[in-house]
Scaffold this motif. Sequence first.
Motif, PDB file in Angstrom:
ATOM      1  N   GLN A   1      -3.165   0.937  -4.804  1.00 50.35           N
ATOM      2  CA  GLN A   1      -3.999   2.007  -4.246  1.00 50.35           C
ATOM      3  C   GLN A   1      -3.216   3.303  -4.183  1.00 50.35           C
ATOM      4  O   GLN A   1      -2.063   3.333  -3.784  1.00 50.35           O
ATOM      5  N   ARG A   2      -3.852   4.403  -4.582  1.00 45.96           N
ATOM      6  CA  ARG A   2      -3.229   5.723  -4.537  1.00 45.96           C
ATOM      7  C   ARG A   2      -4.197   6.738  -3.964  1.00 45.96           C
ATOM      8  O   ARG A   2      -5.406   6.557  -4.024  1.00 45.96           O
ATOM      9  N   ASP A   3      -3.648   7.834  -3.477  1.00 48.10           N
ATOM     10  CA  ASP A   3      -4.457   8.965  -3.023  1.00 48.10           C
ATOM     11  C   ASP A   3      -4.591   9.908  -4.217  1.00 48.10           C
ATOM     12  O   ASP A   3      -3.793  10.821  -4.393  1.00 48.10           O
ATOM     13  N   TRP A   4      -5.601   9.669  -5.033  1.00 45.70           N
ATOM     14  CA  TRP A   4      -5.771  10.423  -6.273  1.00 45.70           C
ATOM     15  C   TRP A   4      -6.159  11.873  -6.033  1.00 45.70           C
ATOM     16  O   TRP A   4      -6.017  12.701  -6.927  1.00 45.70           O
ATOM     17  N   ASN A   5      -6.625  12.211  -4.863  1.00 44.46           N
ATOM     18  CA  ASN A   5      -7.020  13.590  -4.589  1.00 44.46           C
ATOM     19  C   ASN A   5      -5.920  14.357  -3.842  1.00 44.46           C
ATOM     20  O   ASN A   5      -6.175  15.354  -3.189  1.00 44.46           O
ATOM     21  N   HIS A   6      -4.714  13.923  -3.960  1.00 44.67           N
ATOM     22  CA  HIS A   6      -3.561  14.548  -3.311  1.00 44.67           C
ATOM     23  C   HIS A   6      -3.162  15.822  -4.065  1.00 44.67           C
ATOM     24  O   HIS A   6      -3.331  15.906  -5.289  1.00 44.67           O
TER      25      HIS A   6
ATOM     26  N   SER B   1       0.845  -1.192   0.000  1.00 44.87           N
ATOM     27  CA  SER B   1       0.000   0.000   0.000  1.00 44.87           C
ATOM     28  C   SER B   1       0.877   1.239   0.000  1.00 44.87           C
ATOM     29  O   SER B   1       1.856   1.318   0.727  1.00 44.87           O
TER      30      SER B   1
ATOM     31  N   GLU C   1      -9.522   3.277  -2.620  1.00 43.38           N
ATOM     32  CA  GLU C   1      -9.125   4.488  -3.338  1.00 43.38           C
ATOM     33  C   GLU C   1     -10.302   5.203  -4.004  1.00 43.38           C
ATOM     34  O   GLU C   1     -10.160   6.331  -4.476  1.00 43.38           O
TER      35      GLU C   1
ATOM     36  N   ARG D   1       0.068   4.503   0.842  1.00 42.18           N
ATOM     37  CA  ARG D   1      -0.779   5.533   1.404  1.00 42.18           C
ATOM     38  C   ARG D   1       0.014   6.733   1.898  1.00 42.18           C
ATOM     39  O   ARG D   1      -0.544   7.732   2.254  1.00 42.18           O
TER      40      ARG D   1
ATOM     41  N   ALA E   1     -11.220   8.940  -2.861  1.00 45.08           N
ATOM     42  CA  ALA E   1     -10.287   9.949  -3.380  1.00 45.08           C
ATOM     43  C   ALA E   1     -10.536  10.201  -4.868  1.00 45.08           C
ATOM     44  O   ALA E   1     -10.459  11.350  -5.330  1.00 45.08           O
TER      45      ALA E   1
ATOM     46  N   PRO F   1       2.468  10.372  -2.086  1.00 48.98           N
ATOM     47  CA  PRO F   1       2.150   9.840  -3.399  1.00 48.98           C
ATOM     48  C   PRO F   1       3.314   9.816  -4.386  1.00 48.98           C
ATOM     49  O   PRO F   1       3.485   8.854  -5.097  1.00 48.98           O
TER      50      PRO F   1
END
Length: 186
Positions: free
Chosen positions: A164-169, A24, A81, A26, A84, A29
Amino acid sequence: MKFTFITTLMLIIAVMAVLYGLTSRRGTPAFVPIPAEQREAFGLDLSLPTLQGEMLRLSELRGHVVLLNVWATWCYPCRAEMPAMAALYRRYGTAHHRRFTIIAVANDPEGREVVEPFVKAHQLPFPILLDAKNVLGIQLALPGIPTSYLLDPQGRIVLREVGQRDWNHPDMHRLIDALLAEAAEP
């Protein structure tokens, strides 16, 4: 040493937790885009049905920045994810002056039967395509899901992310802003 069912189960859970922690991403990014002069065309013009039964072709989105995500409802990192991605879409995809969209390709074998309730329960605002036979995953030889591609307005690959990524970063916001500005240049 004799293993009981409970001991074995606890060992399996511990190993899974360690593996999840290792795979992961998290934390930071660190989205590293491919420079414009090195980008290659996505190469596939997928055509898959939406949840509403309409066909969507990727080539119809030329001129847009596209986040293409391959996922499944049974995949925990995929589900994790989605909030996000929904926030990112609400930030960029719903404004008519923005040329950004997210296309989420669900490769659940059960198709609409499991995907539609998931989408409704999580209020996902972006287009969902159905790929029950995992045709796209096979064509792309995906190493796992979720796998995502960020495409520039010319349909070239800017990022390919597995996991999984934090796309709203904020790093993703800067990247999308740069791609949208690139698209607006004469």
